[in-house]
Design an enzyme around this catalytic site. Sequence first.
Site, PDB file in Angstrom:
ATOM      1  N   GLY A   9       0.864  -1.048   0.145  1.00 17.08           N
ATOM      2  CA  GLY A   9      -0.152  -0.035  -0.157  1.00 17.08           C
ATOM      3  C   GLY A   9       0.803   1.383  -0.122  1.00 17.08           C
ATOM      4  O   GLY A   9       0.419   2.219   0.755  1.00 17.08           O
ATOM      5  N   GLY A  12      -0.636   4.486  -1.157  1.00 12.49           N
ATOM      6  CA  GLY A  12      -1.668   5.166  -0.527  1.00 12.49           C
ATOM      7  C   GLY A  12      -1.085   6.382   0.402  1.00 12.49           C
ATOM      8  O   GLY A  12       0.176   6.732   0.399  1.00 12.49           O
ATOM      9  N   ASP A  57       1.019  -8.926  -5.328  1.00 16.64           N
ATOM     10  CA  ASP A  57      -0.442  -8.798  -5.272  1.00 16.64           C
ATOM     11  C   ASP A  57      -0.924  -9.634  -4.088  1.00 16.64           C
ATOM     12  O   ASP A  57      -0.520 -10.892  -3.705  1.00 16.64           O
ATOM     13  CB  ASP A  57      -1.256  -9.274  -6.284  1.00 16.64           C
ATOM     14  CG  ASP A  57      -2.570  -8.673  -6.426  1.00 16.64           C
ATOM     15  OD1 ASP A  57      -3.178  -8.909  -5.360  1.00 16.64           O
ATOM     16  OD2 ASP A  57      -2.885  -8.314  -7.602  1.00 16.64           O
ATOM     17  N   GLN A  82      -8.678  -2.697   0.412  1.00 20.71           N
ATOM     18  CA  GLN A  82      -9.979  -1.743  -0.140  1.00 20.71           C
ATOM     19  C   GLN A  82     -10.277  -1.073   1.126  1.00 20.71           C
ATOM     20  O   GLN A  82     -10.900  -1.834   2.017  1.00 20.71           O
ATOM     21  CB  GLN A  82     -10.973  -2.875  -0.695  1.00 20.71           C
ATOM     22  CG  GLN A  82     -11.883  -2.115  -1.420  1.00 20.71           C
ATOM     23  CD  GLN A  82     -12.735  -1.237  -0.764  1.00 20.71           C
ATOM     24  OE1 GLN A  82     -12.532   0.153  -0.876  1.00 20.71           O
ATOM     25  NE2 GLN A  82     -13.827  -1.728  -0.176  1.00 20.71           N
ATOM     26  N   TYR A 176      -7.707   5.058  14.149  1.00 21.95           N
ATOM     27  CA  TYR A 176      -9.244   6.003  13.814  1.00 21.95           C
ATOM     28  C   TYR A 176      -8.803   6.665  12.502  1.00 21.95           C
ATOM     29  O   TYR A 176      -7.604   6.912  11.832  1.00 21.95           O
ATOM     30  CB  TYR A 176      -9.451   6.834  15.025  1.00 21.95           C
ATOM     31  CG  TYR A 176      -9.989   5.661  16.120  1.00 21.95           C
ATOM     32  CD1 TYR A 176     -11.514   6.144  16.377  1.00 21.95           C
ATOM     33  CD2 TYR A 176      -9.281   4.861  16.811  1.00 21.95           C
ATOM     34  CE1 TYR A 176     -11.868   5.160  17.317  1.00 21.95           C
ATOM     35  CE2 TYR A 176      -9.936   3.816  17.799  1.00 21.95           C
ATOM     36  CZ  TYR A 176     -11.307   4.005  17.960  1.00 21.95           C
ATOM     37  OH  TYR A 176     -11.532   3.388  18.979  1.00 21.95           O
ATOM     38  N   HIS A 178      -7.567   9.288  10.156  1.00 21.15           N
ATOM     39  CA  HIS A 178      -6.496  10.104   9.998  1.00 21.15           C
ATOM     40  C   HIS A 178      -6.346  10.633   8.569  1.00 21.15           C
ATOM     41  O   HIS A 178      -6.752  10.011   7.555  1.00 21.15           O
ATOM     42  CB  HIS A 178      -5.142   9.268  10.361  1.00 21.15           C
ATOM     43  CG  HIS A 178      -4.924   8.150   9.598  1.00 21.15           C
ATOM     44  ND1 HIS A 178      -5.804   6.773  10.190  1.00 21.15           N
ATOM     45  CD2 HIS A 178      -4.099   7.702   8.990  1.00 21.15           C
ATOM     46  CE1 HIS A 178      -5.555   5.805   9.463  1.00 21.15           C
ATOM     47  NE2 HIS A 178      -4.495   6.288   8.786  1.00 21.15           N
ATOM     48  N   ARG A 183      -5.044  12.703   1.083  1.00 20.53           N
ATOM     49  CA  ARG A 183      -6.244  11.938   1.191  1.00 20.53           C
ATOM     50  C   ARG A 183      -7.112  12.169   0.080  1.00 20.53           C
ATOM     51  O   ARG A 183      -7.243  13.329  -0.581  1.00 20.53           O
ATOM     52  CB  ARG A 183      -7.087  12.593   2.472  1.00 20.53           C
ATOM     53  CG  ARG A 183      -8.302  11.820   2.846  1.00 20.53           C
ATOM     54  CD  ARG A 183      -8.117  10.169   3.515  1.00 20.53           C
ATOM     55  NE  ARG A 183      -8.849   9.911   4.614  1.00 20.53           N
ATOM     56  CZ  ARG A 183      -9.457   8.817   5.022  1.00 20.53           C
ATOM     57  NH1 ARG A 183      -8.717   7.860   4.453  1.00 20.53           N
ATOM     58  NH2 ARG A 183     -10.083   8.524   5.947  1.00 20.53           N
TER      59      ARG A 183
END
EC number: 4.2.1.47
Length: 323
Positions: A9, A12, A57, A82, A176, A178, A183
């Site tokens: 990830g 991200g 993957d 996801q 929580y 963030h 984003r």
Amino acid sequence: MNKKALITGVTGQDGSYLAELLIDKGYQVFGLVRRSSTSNLERISHLFDHIQILCGDLLDQSSLMDVITDSQPDEIYNLASQSYVPLSWTQPALTAEYTALGVSRLLESIRRCKSDAKFYQASSSEVFGQPEESPQTERTAFRPRNPYGVAKAYAHWMTVNYRQKYNLYSCCGITYTHESPRRGTEFVFRKITHAAAQIKLGLANELKLGNLDARRDWCYAKDAVYAMWLMLQQEKADDYIIASGETHSVKELVECAFNCVGLDWQDYVSVDYAFYRPDESVQLVGSIDKIKTELGWQPEYSFKQLVELMVDYDLKKLTNNRA
């Protein structure tokens, strides 16, 4: 010798900030990405000279084993999933494959190929769903209310089980909500800061939102990834809540964001019931007593500072795009 870290990830929000942190600390960083027809490397484009990209993957165990064997990481951070809750209702099976079973494949790959690696699993406050207590602690019962939360609960307990059964250094950070400028605008915090900047610049004239009284525990993604790193620097693996320890309403967020651009939010914001979530009788807010006491971690950025940082970013980006 420099430590080596593998981040799933990595493209991200959290992955990009974590990569920056580890590079600054002298790590050799490997990033796991899926091959796809479209490139999604924008968040880490400035790091290309410092990251080694490896293809793999979470749906394919053999690719995970190859990546771990080839990179021989000291630390593995699983930030891939996801992660958009509404999408988990329309794609529940795919969410389970990546967010739940993907973690099983990764844990088994670590056990077989690099059992001395330290493993961080990105757990989520969505595992609590509609909790029986507030604030939640590491001992609060899981009661997930959507396919994403169910998948994260499975991944969490598999991580704990591999720690207990195989003595792996595997731990979960129950994060929580963030936020950061990285984003997506589909998430309400960024949706609001981006819209405030758009309206200020005359690029939009209204913002539609759901329940303005809904409250969230929000913190800065940079603070969160520092907590992740800190968890893997301990002698013994354990699970911790990563949060701000306080809640703010969507209305507070809107008011603060529009104040940053000198506008009255009530002139531009309307309520659309299509954006309402199911009733939230107990608030999702994390107790950070354990991580604060044991690891000395707490957020550096306040709610107000985070809002100001993101509105400022959106103003600058939109202004530059217009130039």
